[in-house]
Design a protein around this motif. Structure first.
Motif, PDB file in Angstrom:
ATOM      1  N   LYS A  81       0.807  -1.216   0.000  1.00  0.00           N
ATOM      2  CA  LYS A  81       0.000   0.000   0.000  1.00  0.00           C
ATOM      3  C   LYS A  81       0.847   1.276   0.000  1.00  0.00           C
ATOM      4  CE  LYS A  81      -3.804   2.231   2.394  1.00  0.00           C
ATOM      5  NZ  LYS A  81      -4.718   2.191   3.525  1.00  0.00           N
ATOM      6  N   VAL A  82       1.794   1.383   0.918  1.00  0.00           N
ATOM      7  CA  VAL A  82       2.598   2.611   1.039  1.00  0.00           C
ATOM      8  C   VAL A  82       3.493   2.788  -0.183  1.00  0.00           C
ATOM      9  CG1 VAL A  82       4.360   3.800   2.392  1.00  0.00           C
ATOM     10  CG2 VAL A  82       2.529   2.553   3.555  1.00  0.00           C
ATOM     11  N   ASP A  83       4.176   1.713  -0.587  1.00  0.00           N
ATOM     12  CA  ASP A  83       5.071   1.810  -1.741  1.00  0.00           C
ATOM     13  C   ASP A  83       4.304   2.117  -3.017  1.00  0.00           C
ATOM     14  OD1 ASP A  83       7.287   1.361  -0.194  1.00  0.00           O
ATOM     15  OD2 ASP A  83       7.329  -0.786  -0.560  1.00  0.00           O
ATOM     16  N   CYS A  84       3.129   1.520  -3.158  1.00  0.00           N
ATOM     17  CA  CYS A  84       2.280   1.786  -4.326  1.00  0.00           C
ATOM     18  C   CYS A  84       1.897   3.266  -4.365  1.00  0.00           C
ATOM     19  CB  CYS A  84       1.033   0.914  -4.268  1.00  0.00           C
ATOM     20  SG  CYS A  84      -0.113   1.190  -5.622  1.00  0.00           S
ATOM     21  N   GLU A  85       1.499   3.796  -3.214  1.00  0.00           N
ATOM     22  CA  GLU A  85       1.121   5.212  -3.155  1.00  0.00           C
ATOM     23  C   GLU A  85       2.305   6.108  -3.486  1.00  0.00           C
ATOM     24  OE1 GLU A  85      -0.782   8.549  -0.155  1.00  0.00           O
ATOM     25  OE2 GLU A  85      -0.896   6.444   0.394  1.00  0.00           O
ATOM     26  N   ILE A  86       3.475   5.766  -2.966  1.00  0.00           N
ATOM     27  CA  ILE A  86       4.676   6.557  -3.249  1.00  0.00           C
ATOM     28  C   ILE A  86       4.979   6.542  -4.746  1.00  0.00           C
ATOM     29  CG2 ILE A  86       7.190   6.621  -2.943  1.00  0.00           C
ATOM     30  CD1 ILE A  86       6.709   5.689  -0.035  1.00  0.00           C
ATOM     31  N   PHE A  87       4.937   5.372  -5.374  1.00  0.00           N
ATOM     32  CA  PHE A  87       5.216   5.256  -6.806  1.00  0.00           C
ATOM     33  C   PHE A  87       4.234   6.068  -7.640  1.00  0.00           C
ATOM     34  CE2 PHE A  87       8.591   2.309  -6.679  1.00  0.00           C
ATOM     35  CZ  PHE A  87       9.052   2.150  -7.975  1.00  0.00           C
ATOM     36  N   ILE A  88       2.964   5.935  -7.338  1.00  0.00           N
ATOM     37  CA  ILE A  88       1.953   6.653  -8.115  1.00  0.00           C
ATOM     38  C   ILE A  88       2.114   8.150  -7.952  1.00  0.00           C
ATOM     39  CG2 ILE A  88      -0.528   7.140  -8.268  1.00  0.00           C
ATOM     40  CD1 ILE A  88      -0.936   4.109  -7.687  1.00  0.00           C
ATOM     41  N   ARG A  89       2.311   8.595  -6.716  1.00  0.00           N
ATOM     42  CA  ARG A  89       2.450  10.034  -6.486  1.00  0.00           C
ATOM     43  C   ARG A  89       3.719  10.579  -7.127  1.00  0.00           C
ATOM     44  NH1 ARG A  89       0.737  11.008  -0.286  1.00  0.00           N
ATOM     45  NH2 ARG A  89       1.126  13.172  -0.885  1.00  0.00           N
ATOM     46  N   ARG A  90       4.799   9.808  -7.111  1.00  0.00           N
ATOM     47  CA  ARG A  90       6.069  10.294  -7.653  1.00  0.00           C
ATOM     48  C   ARG A  90       6.111  10.229  -9.183  1.00  0.00           C
ATOM     49  NH1 ARG A  90       9.668  13.866  -7.836  1.00  0.00           N
ATOM     50  NH2 ARG A  90      11.716  13.168  -8.447  1.00  0.00           N
ATOM     51  N   TYR A  91       5.763   9.069  -9.756  1.00  0.00           N
ATOM     52  CA  TYR A  91       5.977   8.866 -11.179  1.00  0.00           C
ATOM     53  C   TYR A  91       4.764   9.147 -12.063  1.00  0.00           C
ATOM     54  CZ  TYR A  91      10.347   6.922  -9.621  1.00  0.00           C
ATOM     55  OH  TYR A  91      11.575   6.760  -9.039  1.00  0.00           O
ATOM     56  N   PHE A  92       3.571   9.091 -11.493  1.00  0.00           N
ATOM     57  CA  PHE A  92       2.398   9.382 -12.300  1.00  0.00           C
ATOM     58  C   PHE A  92       1.877  10.793 -12.045  1.00  0.00           C
ATOM     59  CE2 PHE A  92       2.482   4.783 -12.249  1.00  0.00           C
ATOM     60  CZ  PHE A  92       2.251   4.474 -13.571  1.00  0.00           C
TER      61      PHE A  92
END
Length: 135
Positions: A81-92
């Motif tokens: 959950k946390v890593d997914c949110e970080i990836f989406i917020r950073r790269y998308f």
């Protein structure tokens, strides 16, 4: 542009803050961001998806790119959950690492580490997928 920026700003380089390689990468990143902003400012196109990308004009290549994008999103969702949110917020959403860290109650270093580990897992899974497809 990057080499010119390095040439004129070499006096600002501090080897205690970062390696020379990291410093050049940071300069390259910000030059690319500036270039993209300039391109978007001088263009009537508001969405990057509206650009006609000639490399993807072939139907087969376009389908493969869409499949890869779907596979990447699937792998990102598997990160947790946390890593997914970080990836989406950073790269998308292209949110800054500082904002992500602040909103999640993490340090910048923790976010950087999670991004690094996530990219590593993403790369491993994509390599594994390509190897399976070749068999």
């Amino acid at each position: 542009d990057v080499f010119t920026a390095v040439w004129y700003n070499i006096k600002t380089y501090d080897n205690e803050k970062a390696s020379f390689k990291s410093w050049i990468i940071a300069i390259s990143k910000y030059k690319a961001i500036d270039y993209r902003k300039k391109l978007m400012k001088n263009s009537n196109i508001e969405n990057i998806n509206d650009y006609n990308i000639t490399a993807l004009n072939e139907t087969e290549e376009y389908i493969l790119a869409a499949e890869n994008k779907d596979e990447i999103i699937k792998i990102i969702k598997e990160l947790g959950k946390v890593d997914c949110e970080i990836f989406i917020r950073r790269y998308f959403l292209e949110e800054s690492i500082e904002n992500i860290a602040r909103s999640l109650g993490l340090t910048r270093q923790a976010v950087d580490n999670r991004l690094w580990r996530g990219r590593k897992r993403l790369k491993e899974k994509m390599i594994s997928k390509v190897k399976k497809e070749r068999i």
